[in-house]
Design an enzyme around this catalytic site. Structure first.
Site, short mmCIF file in Angstrom:
data_model
loop_
_atom_site.label_atom_id
_atom_site.label_comp_id
_atom_site.label_asym_id
_atom_site.label_seq_id
_atom_site.Cartn_x
_atom_site.Cartn_y
_atom_site.Cartn_z
N LEU A 366 0.81 -1.22 0.00
CA LEU A 366 0.00 0.00 0.00
C LEU A 366 0.85 1.26 0.00
O LEU A 366 0.41 2.31 -0.47
CB LEU A 366 -0.92 0.01 1.24
CG LEU A 366 -1.96 -1.12 1.32
CD1 LEU A 366 -2.70 -1.05 2.65
CD2 LEU A 366 -2.95 -1.02 0.16
N GLY A 370 9.11 5.95 6.55
CA GLY A 370 10.50 6.09 6.96
C GLY A 370 11.08 4.85 7.60
O GLY A 370 12.29 4.62 7.55
N PHE A 371 10.21 4.02 8.24
CA PHE A 371 10.73 2.88 8.98
C PHE A 371 10.24 1.54 8.43
O PHE A 371 10.61 0.49 8.95
CB PHE A 371 10.35 2.98 10.46
CG PHE A 371 10.90 4.20 11.13
CD1 PHE A 371 10.07 5.25 11.45
CD2 PHE A 371 12.25 4.29 11.43
CE1 PHE A 371 10.57 6.39 12.07
CE2 PHE A 371 12.75 5.41 12.05
CZ PHE A 371 11.92 6.47 12.37
N VAL A 374 4.02 -0.86 4.17
CA VAL A 374 2.69 -1.28 4.62
C VAL A 374 2.05 -2.11 3.50
O VAL A 374 2.05 -1.70 2.34
CB VAL A 374 1.80 -0.07 4.97
CG1 VAL A 374 0.43 -0.54 5.44
CG2 VAL A 374 2.46 0.77 6.05
N ASP A 484 4.49 13.08 16.13
CA ASP A 484 4.62 12.99 14.66
C ASP A 484 3.25 13.13 14.00
O ASP A 484 2.87 12.31 13.15
CB ASP A 484 5.28 11.68 14.27
CG ASP A 484 5.85 11.71 12.84
OD1 ASP A 484 6.04 12.83 12.32
OD2 ASP A 484 6.10 10.64 12.27
#
Length: 665
Positions: A366, A370-371, A374, A484
C-alpha cells in the site's frame, strides 16, 4: 416468505384483531412508539396499494414466527415491485414478557409509527422492527438508534475503560461465532476507591448477519462506548443490527431472554430385529463372490484417492513452509518482557501474515514510510482485511519504534485512533497488524487530483483529530505525546472518520509535567520550532503540529509554501500574512471553489494560527482549541503580525529565532 394473495384477508384480520387476542401491555388506542424511528419520505405507498397489503400481511406474521424461532425472524411478502422485506428481533437483556409484548405491539402500531413509508427502522425498548421495499438482510446497519446510561461515574475511568474493552471485545468475538449471535459475561472489577465488584457485559447481533458482519457491527459499537461513556458505570448503545451494553456492580443486570439452542433430538429406536442382516447361511455363493469383488474394487479406488491427497498435502505443506521461510514457531525473545503491559492485541505467526500478504508481494504493497512498508492482507482466521506494517530490518530505530508502538497503542481505546490488531517478531521480522482503512491517508486526499474532500468532511476530520488528541493529552491515565502528527499519519475509515496512527515516536509522561528533553524527533514542517532547537518536547509540541495540519486542511498546501522561484516560506507565515491583510479567506484551498462555510473556515484558520503560535506558552491547550472549533468559546485574539519568539538552545546555549525555522522575516 412469499404470501399467496388468497391468504391476505385472514392475515389482515390478524393485524386488526392482534391487540384483542394477544396480551400486550399497551392501553387501548395507544400506539407503541419506537425511539427516534427512521421513516422514508419518498415513494410513499397509498392506502389501497398492493404494497400496503403485503406490508400488513408480513407484520401480522412476524411476531408469531419470531416467538417460534428464539425471538427472531426475517421474511418477505408479495412479489416485485411490491415485495416487502421485514425483520423483527428481541433484545436479549429484556425478559420474556417484555419481549413478547414488544413484538406484538410494535407490529400492531407500524402504520402509526411511519404512515405510508416504504422503509422503516424502529428500535423499541425491548425489540427492533424493520421493513423495506429493498432487501437489507445480511448487511450490518451501523447507525445508532438510541443510548441509555447510568449517571454515576467512576473516579478512575482509564482502569474502567481497559476492563470494559477487554470484556466486550471478548464477548464480541464470541457472539460472532455463536449461532444465536449473542454473548454475555462478567469479569472482576476493582476501582481504586471502592471494594472489588463485578463488571457485566452483553453484546448481540441480529441473526441475519454472518460472523464477519456481526463482528464489524459490534467492533464499531464497542469502540463508540469509550468515547460516548468515558466514565459512566453503565451504558448501552442499541442499533438496528447490533447492540452492546455494560454495567458495574448490579448482579441482576443480565437476565438473558434468548434461550439456548435446541438440543438435537435423540436417534429414534428401531423395533427389535429391524435393520438386522439376514443370516450368513442364507447368502448364496454367487452373492458372496460379487460382494468380495466390490469390496476389492472399493479398496483400490480408496488407495488411489488417498495417495493423490497425500501427495497434494505434502506438496502444499512444502510450499507453505517455503513461503513462511521456516519461521512458523514462536521463538523465545527478550521482547516479550517489553510487552507485559500490552493488552488486547494478539501475537500472530509470521507464516499467517506471509500467507495473508502473498509473501509480502509488491502487488499487496500500500505504501512505504520512513521505517517500513505497509501491505494489504486478509486474515482467514478472523475473516478480516488488515494493513500489515513491515519494519525495515536495516532501520536502527526500527526495534525502538516497534516496541513503542505495541506498548503504547495497544493500551489506548478511542474511536479516532487506529486500532492495533496484533504483532509479530518471529524469524527476525518486526510486523504490526492494524485495521485496514479503506480510504487511505488524509495526505492522499488533500493532494489527489482524482478526489477532492468537501468542506464538511474536512471540518469533521479536524474535529475527529482534536477528539483523539484530547484523549491522548488529558483523558487517558498518562499524557501521550504523539510527536509525529501529520496528514500521512491520519487515515480515513469507510465513513471518512479520521483516525490517528503511527505511535512509533510516542512517549508517555505524567500529567502536568512540563517540557522535557527527548531529542529531536518528528517530521520537518510539522515540528515545534522550540523542539527542533532545544530538543525539549511537550503537549504544546503536539498542539503546534495539530495547528499546522489544520492550516494544511484549510489551505490545501504543504508546510513549505513557494512564493516565487526561490522564495519559500512556512505555511504558518503564509497564512499569517493573509491574516495581517484581513484576507484570511483568500488563503482557502482553491479546489473548494469557495464552497465552504465562511465562519467555519475563518475559525479553523484562526485556531490553526493560535495552535502554531511561535511561543508555546501562548498556545491553547487542546481542550481550549476544541471549545473554539465547536463554537462553544469565542475565537482567539491574535496579533496582526506573526510574533517572533526566542528561546535558549540546549546544545550551545545560543539564542535562536523561531522565524528562522518557520520562514519568518
Amino acid at each position: 416468505m412469499a404470501t399467496a394473495p388468497r391468504r391476505l384477508p385472514m392475515l389482515l384480520l390478524a393485524v386488526v384483531l392482534s391487540s384483542s387476542y394477544v396480551d400486550v401491555s399497551v392501553l387501548e388506542g395507544q400506539t407503541y412508539w419506537p425511539l427516534h424511528p427512521y421513516c422514508s419520505t419518498t415513494g410513499n405507498y397509498t392506502m389501497d396499494s398492493r404494497y400496503r397489503l403485503n406490508l400488513l400481511a408480513l407484520v401480522a406474521d412476524l411476531p408469531a414466527r419470531a416467538l417460534d424461532n428464539s425471538f427472531y425472524y426475517n421474511g418477505t411478502a408479495g412479489e416485485s415491485p411490491d415485495e416487502v422485506f421485514g425483520l423483527i428481533s428481541c433484545y436479549a437483556d429484556r425478559n420474556w414478557t417484555q419481549c413478547h409484548d414488544c413484538l406484538y405491539a410494535a407490529a400492531a402500531g407500524i402504520q402509526q409509527s411511519c404512515p405510508f413509508s416504504r422503509q422503516m427502522k424502529g428500535a423499541y425498548d425491548s425489540c427492533v422492527l424493520r421493513y423495506s421495499n429493498e432487501s437489507f438482510v445480511s448487511v450490518a446497519d451501523l447507525s445508532v438508534a438510541f443510548y441509555t446510561w447510568n449517571y454515576s461515574r467512576e473516579d478512575y475511568p482509564a482502569s474502567m475503560n481497559n476492563t470494559r474493552w477487554d470484556l466486550l471485545t471478548r464477548l464480541a468475538a464470541e457472539a460472532a461465532r455463536s449461532p444465536l449471535r449473542f454473548a454475555n459475561g462478567s469479569v472482576p472489577y476493582a476501582d481504586r476507591s471502592q471494594s472489588p465488584t463485578t463488571m457485566h457485559g452483553l453484546v448481540q447481533c441480529t441473526r441475519d448477519l454472518n460472523s464477519s458482519e456481526c463482528s464489524r457491527c459490534l467492533t464499531e459499537f464497542v469502540s463508540n462506548l469509550s468515547s460516548v461513556f468515558p466514565s459512566n458505570t453503565g451504558g448501552c448503545i442499541k442499533g438496528y443490527s447490533c447492540y452492546a451494553l455494560y454495567n458495574i456492580g448490579d448482579d441482576d443486570f443480565l437476565r438473558v431472554t434468548i434461550p439456548p439452542p435446541l438440543a438435537q433430538p435423540p436417534p429414534s429406536k428401531l423395533p427389535p430385529g429391524a435393520g438386522e442382516a439376514p443370516p450368513l447361511a442364507a447368502v448364496r455363493t454367487s452373492s458372496r463372490t460379487q460382494l468380495v469383488a466390490r469390496v476389492f474394487a472399493g479398496v483400490v479406488i480408496m488407495l488411489v484417492i488417498s495417495s493423490s491427497l497425500l501427495v497434494c498435502f505434502l506438496l502444499g505443506r512444502r510450499r507453505r513452509n517455503r513461503m513462511a521461510r521456516q519461521v512458523d514457531t514462536f521463538d523465545d525473545d527478550p521482547l516479550e518482557e517489553d510487552f507485559e503491559k500490552g493488552t488486547g492485541p494478539k501475537r500472530f505467526r509470521y507464516s499467517d501474515l506471509a500467507v495473508a500478504t502473498s509473501n509480502f508481494s509488491d502487488q499487496m504493497k500500500l505504501g512505504e514510510g520512513g521505517f517500513g512498508s505497509v501491505y494489504k492482507g486478509f486474515l482467514k482466521e478472523l475473516k478480516v482485511e488488515v494493513a500489515i506494517k513491515r519494519i525495515f530490518k536495516t532501520s536502527k530505530q526500527g526495534r525502538k519504534e516497534y516496541i513503542s508502538e505495541v506498548k503504547i497503542i495497544s493500551r489506548l481505546r478511542h474511536r479516532n485512533l487506529v486500532q492495533l490488531i496484533g504483532w509479530c517478531h518471529g524469524g527476525g521480522e518486526l510486523l504490526l497488524v492494524y485495521d485496514l482503512m479503506p480510504h487511505g491517508s488524509l495526505d492522499t486526499h488533500l493532494y489527489s487530483s482524482n478526489t477532492i474532500l468537501s468542506w464538511p468532511l474536512r471540518y469533521e476530520i479536524v474535529l475527529g483529530l482534536e477528539s483523539a488528541l484530547l484523549y491522548l493529552h488529558q483523558d487517558w491515565e498518562q499524557c501521550v505525546l504523539h510527536r509525529d502528527i501529520k496528514p500521512s499519519n491520519i487515515v480515513l475509515d469507510m465513513s471518512f472518520c479520521a483516525k490517528l496512527g503511527d505511535f512509533g515516536l510516542a512517549r508517555l509522561v505524567d500529567h502536568d509535567r512540563g517540557p522535557y528533553t527527548t531529542g529531536i524527533a518528528g517530521t520537518m514542517g510539522y515540528m515545534d520550532p522550540e523542539c527542533m532547537v532545544t530538543g525539549r518536547t511537550s503537549a504544546e509540541s503536539d498542539v503546534y503540529s495539530f495547528g499546522v495540519v489544520m492550516l494544511e486542511i484549510a489551505c490545501g498546501k504543504r508546510p513549505a509554501v513557494s512564493r516565487g522561484r526561490e522564495d519559500i516560506i512556512h505555511l504558518v507565515q503564509w497564512v499569517w500574512d493573509s491574516w495581517e491583510c484581513g484576507r484570511t479567506l483568500a488563503a482557502a484551498d482553491a479546489q473548494l471553489n469557495l464552497e465552504f462555510d465562511d465562519r467555519e473556515m475563518e475559525c479553523m484558520m484562526a485556531v490553526g494560527l493560535w495552535c502554531a503560535h511561535p511561543d508555546r506558552t501562548l498556545r491553547p491547550s487542546i481542550k481550549q482549541a476544541v471549545s473554539v472549533l465547536r463554537f462553544e468559546a469565542p475565537p482567539p485574539s491574535l496579533p496582526a503580525k506573526m510574533p517572533v519568539a526566542t528561546f535558549t538552545a540546549t546544545v550551545d546555549s545560543s539564542f535562536v529565532s523561531a522565524s528562522q525555522l518557520t520562514g519568518g522575516r
